[in-house]
Design a protein around this motif. Structure first.
Motif, mmCIF file in Angstrom:
data_model
loop_
_atom_site.group_PDB
_atom_site.id
_atom_site.type_symbol
_atom_site.label_atom_id
_atom_site.label_comp_id
_atom_site.label_asym_id
_atom_site.label_seq_id
_atom_site.Cartn_x
_atom_site.Cartn_y
_atom_site.Cartn_z
ATOM 1 N N PHE A 296 0.835 -1.204 0.000
ATOM 2 C CA PHE A 296 0.000 0.000 0.000
ATOM 3 C C PHE A 296 0.871 1.256 0.000
ATOM 4 O O PHE A 296 0.549 2.252 -0.643
ATOM 5 C CB PHE A 296 -0.934 0.011 1.219
ATOM 6 N N ASN A 297 1.990 1.194 0.697
ATOM 7 C CA ASN A 297 2.907 2.328 0.706
ATOM 8 C C ASN A 297 3.449 2.600 -0.696
ATOM 9 O O ASN A 297 3.547 3.768 -1.122
ATOM 10 C CB ASN A 297 4.061 2.059 1.673
ATOM 11 N N LYS A 298 3.783 1.537 -1.428
ATOM 12 C CA LYS A 298 4.250 1.698 -2.815
ATOM 13 C C LYS A 298 3.134 2.290 -3.686
ATOM 14 O O LYS A 298 3.383 3.126 -4.563
ATOM 15 C CB LYS A 298 4.691 0.345 -3.385
ATOM 16 N N LEU A 319 -5.383 19.277 -9.108
ATOM 17 C CA LEU A 319 -5.436 17.998 -8.395
ATOM 18 C C LEU A 319 -5.106 18.194 -6.912
ATOM 19 O O LEU A 319 -4.571 17.301 -6.260
ATOM 20 C CB LEU A 319 -4.456 17.004 -9.025
ATOM 21 N N LYS A 320 -5.457 19.359 -6.396
ATOM 22 C CA LYS A 320 -5.109 19.699 -5.013
ATOM 23 C C LYS A 320 -5.681 18.707 -4.002
ATOM 24 O O LYS A 320 -4.980 18.232 -3.106
ATOM 25 C CB LYS A 320 -5.642 21.109 -4.704
ATOM 26 N N LEU A 321 -6.961 18.377 -4.137
ATOM 27 C CA LEU A 321 -7.593 17.469 -3.175
ATOM 28 C C LEU A 321 -7.002 16.071 -3.250
ATOM 29 O O LEU A 321 -6.774 15.417 -2.218
ATOM 30 C CB LEU A 321 -9.100 17.411 -3.425
ATOM 31 N N GLU A 322 -6.735 15.598 -4.467
ATOM 32 C CA GLU A 322 -6.152 14.267 -4.645
ATOM 33 C C GLU A 322 -4.730 14.221 -4.074
ATOM 34 O O GLU A 322 -4.335 13.231 -3.428
ATOM 35 C CB GLU A 322 -6.146 13.895 -6.127
ATOM 36 N N LYS A 323 -4.003 15.297 -4.276
ATOM 37 C CA LYS A 323 -2.634 15.380 -3.757
ATOM 38 C C LYS A 323 -2.638 15.326 -2.230
ATOM 39 O O LYS A 323 -1.838 14.608 -1.605
ATOM 40 C CB LYS A 323 -1.997 16.686 -4.247
ATOM 41 N N GLU A 324 -3.565 16.056 -1.619
ATOM 42 C CA GLU A 324 -3.673 16.068 -0.161
ATOM 43 C C GLU A 324 -4.024 14.680 0.372
ATOM 44 O O GLU A 324 -3.554 14.269 1.434
ATOM 45 C CB GLU A 324 -4.729 17.084 0.281
ATOM 46 N N HIS A 325 -4.850 13.954 -0.380
ATOM 47 C CA HIS A 325 -5.224 12.598 0.031
ATOM 48 C C HIS A 325 -3.994 11.701 0.137
ATOM 49 O O HIS A 325 -3.816 10.986 1.140
ATOM 50 C CB HIS A 325 -6.212 11.998 -0.984
ATOM 51 N N PHE A 326 -3.130 11.738 -0.871
ATOM 52 C CA PHE A 326 -1.957 10.861 -0.860
ATOM 53 C C PHE A 326 -0.911 11.343 0.148
ATOM 54 O O PHE A 326 -0.218 10.517 0.756
ATOM 55 C CB PHE A 326 -1.370 10.761 -2.268
ATOM 56 N N ILE A 327 -0.806 12.656 0.356
ATOM 57 C CA ILE A 327 0.138 13.168 1.351
ATOM 58 C C ILE A 327 -0.233 12.655 2.745
ATOM 59 O O ILE A 327 0.652 12.302 3.562
ATOM 60 C CB ILE A 327 0.151 14.718 1.327
ATOM 61 N N ARG A 328 -1.557 12.598 3.034
ATOM 62 C CA ARG A 328 -2.000 12.124 4.360
ATOM 63 C C ARG A 328 -1.582 10.680 4.623
ATOM 64 O O ARG A 328 -1.458 10.250 5.758
ATOM 65 C CB ARG A 328 -3.522 12.232 4.467
ATOM 66 N N HIS A 329 -1.378 9.909 3.547
ATOM 67 C CA HIS A 329 -1.049 8.485 3.724
ATOM 68 C C HIS A 329 0.450 8.194 3.522
ATOM 69 O O HIS A 329 0.865 7.039 3.652
ATOM 70 C CB HIS A 329 -1.849 7.631 2.726
ATOM 71 N N LEU A 330 1.224 9.215 3.211
ATOM 72 C CA LEU A 330 2.662 8.984 3.021
ATOM 73 C C LEU A 330 3.353 8.710 4.360
ATOM 74 O O LEU A 330 2.996 9.263 5.390
ATOM 75 C CB LEU A 330 3.312 10.222 2.372
#
Length: 330
Positions: A296-298, A319-330
């Motif tokens: 999942f991390n990959k 793609l601001k909202l999508e970017k924020e979504h992935f940042i929260r899971h990094l």
């Protein structure tokens, strides 16, 4: 048998202009407007959908455009209370609230933003659903929604082709004066208004089609028509393309119309980019059984990197909202 045809196909015009990710779009009108507009919004196209909520008839759409042109701010005098809610006759019930100040803040903020959108828009998509209107007896004005107020307080009438054309012959040049880059695409909703009965529904749709045809002829370099109504009536002439009420169209039918809309009215580069955006949107929706895994991390890192690459290549893509979504899971 090889030449047998099992479907009548609607000829789609070869449109002079096409929208895309570098164009601003406003959708106004019936719920069909929201079906197509929502597809564009989901794919991150710049869109403003129904700033007054769903509007069914050409006069209500015209009134909404007049309000955007004037950038009018609503006051308490523009509201009416019924069954514990405050309403605006210019707005759909989705804007109604229990508090006046709350409602005014909501409709005025939205109107201000959409007035700006109209000035900057490249495309205005207008969908007419019915030629039937309701006038509030106390004022004589056409309402966009009756808000379940007793029918006796309204007068119901069907618009004429001449009346619709006259309204837009006055309105469209004023819109164009404010925004000379704007192109208008008319559509007629394929959704039947069955309360009018089968015959009156057809007369209503015919009125809308004839009015739009006349406006196309009057403003050939400014207005055009997308045949969503004809696509449903001819290409999807089967009840399996309808929802359970047999009046609204199914998701399969919307998919078909969207595909034709996309191919005919969206530029090729944007269509290719939309495929990449769709993969990212699907990745955002992905819910793994366990987030604490190397896989999942990959997955997160891969799509975060994809967003950075798309932002670099297409700086106009939001793609601001999508970017924020992935940042929260990094």
């Amino acid at each position: 048998m090889g030449d047998a045809k099992f479907q009548t196909r609607v000829a789609i015009p070869d449109y002079q202009w096409k929208t895309g990710y570098q164009c601003n779009n406003i959708f106004m009108g019936s719920c069909f407007t929201e079906n197509v507009g929502q597809r564009m919004e989901d794919l991150k196209y710049p869109v403003d959908i129904n700033p007054f909520g769903i509007l069914y008839n050409p006069m209500s759409v015209a009134s909404g455009l007049e309000l955007l042109l004037a950038a009018k701010h609503f006051s308490e005098d523009d509201l009416i209370e019924h069954n514990g809610l405050w309403h605006s006759f210019s707005h759909h019930g989705r804007f109604s609230t229990t508090g006046k100040s709350e409602m005014l803040e909501g409709i005025n903020d939205r109107l201000e933003a959409s007035a700006k959108s109209l000035k900057e828009a490249d495309f205005l998509f207008l969908t007419f659903g019915t030629a039937w209107i309701y006038r509030y007896n106390k004022t004589g004005k056409v309402v966009s929604n009756c808000h379940k107020i007793p029918a006796a307080e309204f007068n119901r009438e069907r618009l004429s082709v001449t009346g619709i054309v006259a309204t837009y012959k006055d309105l469209l040049p004023r819109i164009r004066k404010q925004n000379s880059n704007l192109k208008v695409v008319f559509t007629v909703s394929p959704i039947r208004h069955w309360k009018d009965g089968a015959i009156e529904n057809q007369r209503s749709k015919a009125t809308l089609l004839l009015a739009i045809d006349e406006l196309q002829n009057q403003f050939p370099g400014f207005c055009t028509y997308f045949p969503s109504y004809e696509i449903v009536m001819d290409e999807l002439r089967d009840y399996r393309f309808y929802a359970a009420d047999m009046l609204h169209i199914s998701d399969v039918a919307i998919d078909h119309i969207w595909q034709i809309f996309e191919e005919s009215l969206i530029d090729a580069e944007s269509r290719q980019l939309a495929k990449k955006v769709l993969k990212i949107r699907n990745a955002v929706s992905h819910r793994p059984f366990n987030m604490n895994t190397p896989e999942f991390n990959k997955f997160i890192q891969k799509f975060y990197k994809n967003i950075l690459e798309l932002e670099a290549e297409y700086p106009y893509l939001n793609l601001k909202l999508e970017k924020e979504h992935f940042i929260r899971h990094l």
